[in-house]
Scaffold this active site. Structure first.
Site, PDB file in Angstrom:
ATOM      1  N   CYS A 135       0.865  -1.183   0.000  1.00 40.96           N
ATOM      2  CA  CYS A 135       0.000   0.000   0.000  1.00 40.96           C
ATOM      3  C   CYS A 135       0.901   1.232   0.000  1.00 40.96           C
ATOM      4  O   CYS A 135       2.083   1.148  -0.369  1.00 40.96           O
ATOM      5  CB  CYS A 135      -0.971  -0.018   1.180  1.00 40.96           C
ATOM      6  SG  CYS A 135      -0.195   0.016   2.816  1.00 40.96           S
TER       7      CYS A 135
ATOM      8  N   ASN B 156       2.303   1.388   4.378  1.00 38.90           N
ATOM      9  CA  ASN B 156       2.602   0.105   5.045  1.00 38.90           C
ATOM     10  C   ASN B 156       2.296   0.166   6.549  1.00 38.90           C
ATOM     11  O   ASN B 156       2.980  -0.470   7.343  1.00 38.90           O
ATOM     12  CB  ASN B 156       4.059  -0.330   4.806  1.00 38.90           C
ATOM     13  CG  ASN B 156       4.371  -1.771   5.208  1.00 38.90           C
ATOM     14  OD1 ASN B 156       5.499  -2.076   5.592  1.00 38.90           O
ATOM     15  ND2 ASN B 156       3.407  -2.665   5.140  1.00 38.90           N
TER      16      ASN B 156
ATOM     17  N   CYS C  21      -1.494   0.755   7.403  1.00 38.44           N
ATOM     18  CA  CYS C  21      -2.931   0.451   7.547  1.00 38.44           C
ATOM     19  C   CYS C  21      -3.354  -0.784   6.758  1.00 38.44           C
ATOM     20  O   CYS C  21      -3.729  -1.802   7.336  1.00 38.44           O
ATOM     21  CB  CYS C  21      -3.777   1.637   7.093  1.00 38.44           C
ATOM     22  SG  CYS C  21      -3.571   3.129   8.078  1.00 38.44           S
TER      23      CYS C  21
ATOM     24  N   SER D 292      -1.780  -2.725   3.964  1.00 40.91           N
ATOM     25  CA  SER D 292      -0.952  -3.902   3.616  1.00 40.91           C
ATOM     26  C   SER D 292      -0.550  -4.737   4.831  1.00 40.91           C
ATOM     27  O   SER D 292      -0.503  -5.971   4.715  1.00 40.91           O
ATOM     28  CB  SER D 292       0.249  -3.534   2.741  1.00 40.91           C
ATOM     29  OG  SER D 292       1.101  -2.622   3.367  1.00 40.91           O
TER      30      SER D 292
ATOM     31  N   ASP E   3      -8.086   3.900   1.050  1.00 40.53           N
ATOM     32  CA  ASP E   3      -7.187   4.304   2.123  1.00 40.53           C
ATOM     33  C   ASP E   3      -8.022   4.761   3.325  1.00 40.53           C
ATOM     34  O   ASP E   3      -8.744   5.744   3.226  1.00 40.53           O
ATOM     35  CB  ASP E   3      -6.331   5.453   1.585  1.00 40.53           C
ATOM     36  CG  ASP E   3      -5.319   5.924   2.599  1.00 40.53           C
ATOM     37  OD1 ASP E   3      -5.362   5.462   3.746  1.00 40.53           O
ATOM     38  OD2 ASP E   3      -4.491   6.765   2.217  1.00 40.53           O
TER      39      ASP E   3
HETATM   40  P1  4NP Z   1      -1.776   2.784   4.154  1.00 41.36           P
HETATM   41  O1  4NP Z   1      -2.444   4.102   4.755  1.00 41.36           O
HETATM   42  O2  4NP Z   1      -1.229   3.144   2.787  1.00 41.36           O
HETATM   43  O3  4NP Z   1      -2.917   1.851   4.061  1.00 41.36           O
HETATM   44  O4  4NP Z   1      -0.705   2.362   5.127  1.00 41.36           O
HETATM   45  C1  4NP Z   1      -1.793   5.337   4.810  1.00 41.36           C
HETATM   46  C2  4NP Z   1      -0.988   5.626   5.869  1.00 41.36           C
HETATM   47  C3  4NP Z   1      -0.383   6.871   5.946  1.00 41.36           C
HETATM   48  C4  4NP Z   1      -0.592   7.805   4.962  1.00 41.36           C
HETATM   49  C5  4NP Z   1      -1.399   7.501   3.887  1.00 41.36           C
HETATM   50  C6  4NP Z   1      -1.999   6.256   3.812  1.00 41.36           C
HETATM   51  N1  4NP Z   1      -0.002   9.088   5.053  1.00 41.36           N
HETATM   52  O5  4NP Z   1      -0.284   9.897   4.177  1.00 41.36           O
HETATM   53  O6  4NP Z   1       0.773   9.333   5.969  1.00 41.36           O
END
Ligand code: 4NP
Length: 164
Positions: free
Chosen positions: A11, A14, A16, A18, A129
């Site tokens: 994702c 990494n 949330c 994945s 997301d």
């Molecule tokens: P993930 O979620 O891609 O599912 O781990 C996110 C975690 C952090 C961020 C974006 C998506 N961020 O922008 O910090």
């Protein structure tokens, strides 16, 4: 003895989606007694959260289903395209990133979108997301990840010639 099958879930951060997919997939393998045949990991396309544990909302949602999340966030590396049979993206943006990366580094890996395998998804469906949403988002994500991982496993076992 059949060959090891390796799967990397990817994702953006990494933290949330994945790590959840990794934990759910491991849990399903465990349920089916197939853990020894697989190597499973997860990574992010971005580097912002490297070293962090999974987001507590993913951890909590997984725990309510008896799934434990492990590991720390890492960013995908060129070697990953040679070390895994399957790299599975959570959304189209992750997939485009991986496709561009693969053009640069080469490799025999199969790239896919997790929700291609979701009976309630379809060829372009994404795992959204949940980072900026509420806890319900995480529960919805859990359900789609669980449905998709079960079908994905059946798909790769069939491809491997060892389908149930
Ligand atoms: P993930 O979620 O891609 O599912 O781990 C996110 C975690 C952090 C961020 C974006 C998506 N961020 O922008 O910090």
């Amino acid at each position: 003895m059949s060959k090891e099958i390796s799967v990397l879930f990817v994702c953006l951060g990494n933290i949330c989606r994945s790590p959840l997919a990794e934990g759910v997939f491991r849990h399903i393998l465990d349920e089916k007694g197939l853990s020894d045949r697989f190597r499973v990991d997860s990574a992010g396309t971005g580097s912002w959260h490297v070293g962090e544990s999974p987001d507590h909302r993913s951890t909590r949602s997984a725990a309510t289903h008896g799934v434990t999340l492990t590991g720390h966030a890492r960013q995908i590396q060129p070697e990953d395209f040679h070390r895994f049979d399957h790299i599975v993206a959570m959304d189209q943006s992750n997939l485009s990133h991986l496709q561009r990366y693969l053009e640069g580094v080469g490799g025999e890996v199969t790239l896919s979108l997790l929700r291609e395998f979701d009976p309630q998804g379809g060829p372009d469906a994404e795992v959204p997301d949940p980072y900026y949403g509420g806890p319900n988002g995480f529960e919805e994500v859990y359900d789609m990840v669980d449905r998709s991982c079960r079908e994905f496993l059946d798909h790769i076992l069939e491809e491997d010639g060892t389908g149930e």
